[in-house]
Design an enzyme around this catalytic site. Structure first.
Site, short mmCIF file in Angstrom:
data_model
loop_
_atom_site.label_atom_id
_atom_site.label_comp_id
_atom_site.label_asym_id
_atom_site.label_seq_id
_atom_site.Cartn_x
_atom_site.Cartn_y
_atom_site.Cartn_z
N HIS A 1 0.96 -0.92 0.08
CA HIS A 1 0.00 -0.60 0.02
C HIS A 1 0.57 1.23 0.29
O HIS A 1 1.70 1.39 0.49
CB HIS A 1 -0.86 -0.28 1.23
CG HIS A 1 -1.27 1.37 1.26
ND1 HIS A 1 -2.62 2.02 0.41
CD2 HIS A 1 -1.85 2.26 2.77
CE1 HIS A 1 -3.01 3.31 1.66
NE2 HIS A 1 -2.93 2.87 2.01
N HIS B 1 0.71 5.88 -0.42
CA HIS B 1 -0.07 7.03 -0.98
C HIS B 1 0.82 7.91 -2.16
O HIS B 1 1.01 9.16 -2.38
CB HIS B 1 -0.19 7.85 0.24
CG HIS B 1 -0.56 7.13 1.21
ND1 HIS B 1 -1.02 7.65 2.52
CD2 HIS B 1 -1.85 6.27 1.28
CE1 HIS B 1 -1.97 6.72 3.02
NE2 HIS B 1 -2.15 5.96 2.37
N ASP C 1 2.56 -3.83 -20.70
CA ASP C 1 2.90 -4.87 -20.38
C ASP C 1 2.33 -5.44 -18.98
O ASP C 1 2.64 -6.46 -19.13
CB ASP C 1 4.40 -4.55 -20.66
CG ASP C 1 4.57 -4.19 -21.76
OD1 ASP C 1 4.17 -5.06 -22.76
OD2 ASP C 1 5.82 -4.10 -22.38
N HIS D 1 -8.00 7.21 -1.58
CA HIS D 1 -7.79 6.19 -0.29
C HIS D 1 -6.29 6.81 -1.39
O HIS D 1 -5.04 7.26 -0.62
CB HIS D 1 -7.64 5.45 -0.08
CG HIS D 1 -6.81 5.42 0.75
ND1 HIS D 1 -7.40 3.49 1.65
CD2 HIS D 1 -5.70 4.97 1.90
CE1 HIS D 1 -6.39 3.33 2.51
NE2 HIS D 1 -5.78 4.32 3.04
N TYR E 1 8.97 -12.15 -21.80
CA TYR E 1 9.81 -11.04 -21.43
C TYR E 1 10.58 -11.14 -21.33
O TYR E 1 10.76 -11.83 -19.62
CB TYR E 1 9.70 -9.40 -21.53
CG TYR E 1 10.26 -8.42 -20.77
CD1 TYR E 1 10.80 -7.89 -22.19
CD2 TYR E 1 10.46 -8.78 -19.49
CE1 TYR E 1 11.76 -6.55 -21.54
CE2 TYR E 1 11.19 -7.62 -18.74
CZ TYR E 1 11.42 -6.75 -20.08
OH TYR E 1 12.43 -5.81 -19.11
#
Length: 230
Positions: free
Chosen positions: A101, A103, A126, A166, A220
């Protein structure tokens, strides 16, 4: 815990601490915001960042172990305030081994506007296989954020979701893959923002997006080479 589980947890403490340093390296977090977690393979356990501890002070020893209900099992600190969200993702998505997580500024700006990021870039095709979706608003503390993550990403190619008002949550087969998705999400969000300031970004054909995604995911990079026999 048996010796093997203890060893796995010790390794994941090191890994999760190291991956938090990547968040600061790529300027994805500020102060003590953001977190990385990793599932303990074969166990209903995860390793996650402690709440409110400076990134400069994060070490393997400061990481905490929780069960998949978000209950502290091992560690000297309270777990991240996002622990319940991470735990819900692990319970609902057994293929996920890492959750991140952040910000990060540009991606969170899209979340603040309640907008997904359309796929106008080969790099986005991609990594994300299409748009980076917007998820619902949910308050911090319980597992509502986790429910929103799962509902948005289930059946979706993208390993990243922009949770409305958020920030960014990403998933991966392990913590490193989830961190990579967070880094790439911010890179795509920044470029998409710049493109929109210049004009109207050119759309990509779905067939081209599909082809790029398949190539990147399956071709790749360094592929194993069959040994030559004598």
């Amino acid at each position: 815990m048996n010796a093997e589980v203890t060893r796995q947890i010790a390794e994941l403490r090191e890994t999760v601490a190291r991956q938090h340093a990547e968040l600061t390296r790529y300027n994805l977090v500020a102060w003590t915001s953001g977190n990385v977690s990793a599932r303990v393979p074969g166990q209903d356990l995860m390793v996650i960042k402690p709440s409110g501890v400076s990134y400069d002070d994060l070490t393997a020893a400061t990481m905490v172990v929780c069960d998949l209900d978000g209950v502290l099992v091992e560690g000297d600190f309270a777990p991240s305030s996002d622990t319940a969200a991470h735990a819900y993702v692990y319970r609902a998505m057994p293929e996920v081994g890492g959750v991140v997580h952040t910000h990060s500024s540009y991606a969170t700006a899209w979340a603040a506007c309640g907008e997904s990021i359309p796929c106008h870039l080969t790099a986005q095709a991609d990594e994300f296989g299409g748009e980076i979706p917007i998820g619902p608003f949910a308050l911090i503390g319980g597992d509502d954020i986790g429910k929103g993550i799962v509902a948005t990403l289930s059946g979706h190619r993208s390993p990243a979701v922009l949770m409305r008002n958020h920030g960014v949550f990403t998933i991966g087969r392990d913590a490193r893959a989830a961190v990579k998705a967070a880094v790439m999400c911010e890179d795509v969000a920044r470029t998409a923002h710049l493109a929109h300031t210049l004009g109207q970004p050119v759309p990509m054909a779905q067939a081209d997006i599909d082809s790029l995604y398949d190539r990147y995911q399956n071709v790749y990079g360094q592929q194993p080479v069959a040994p030559t026999g004598s």
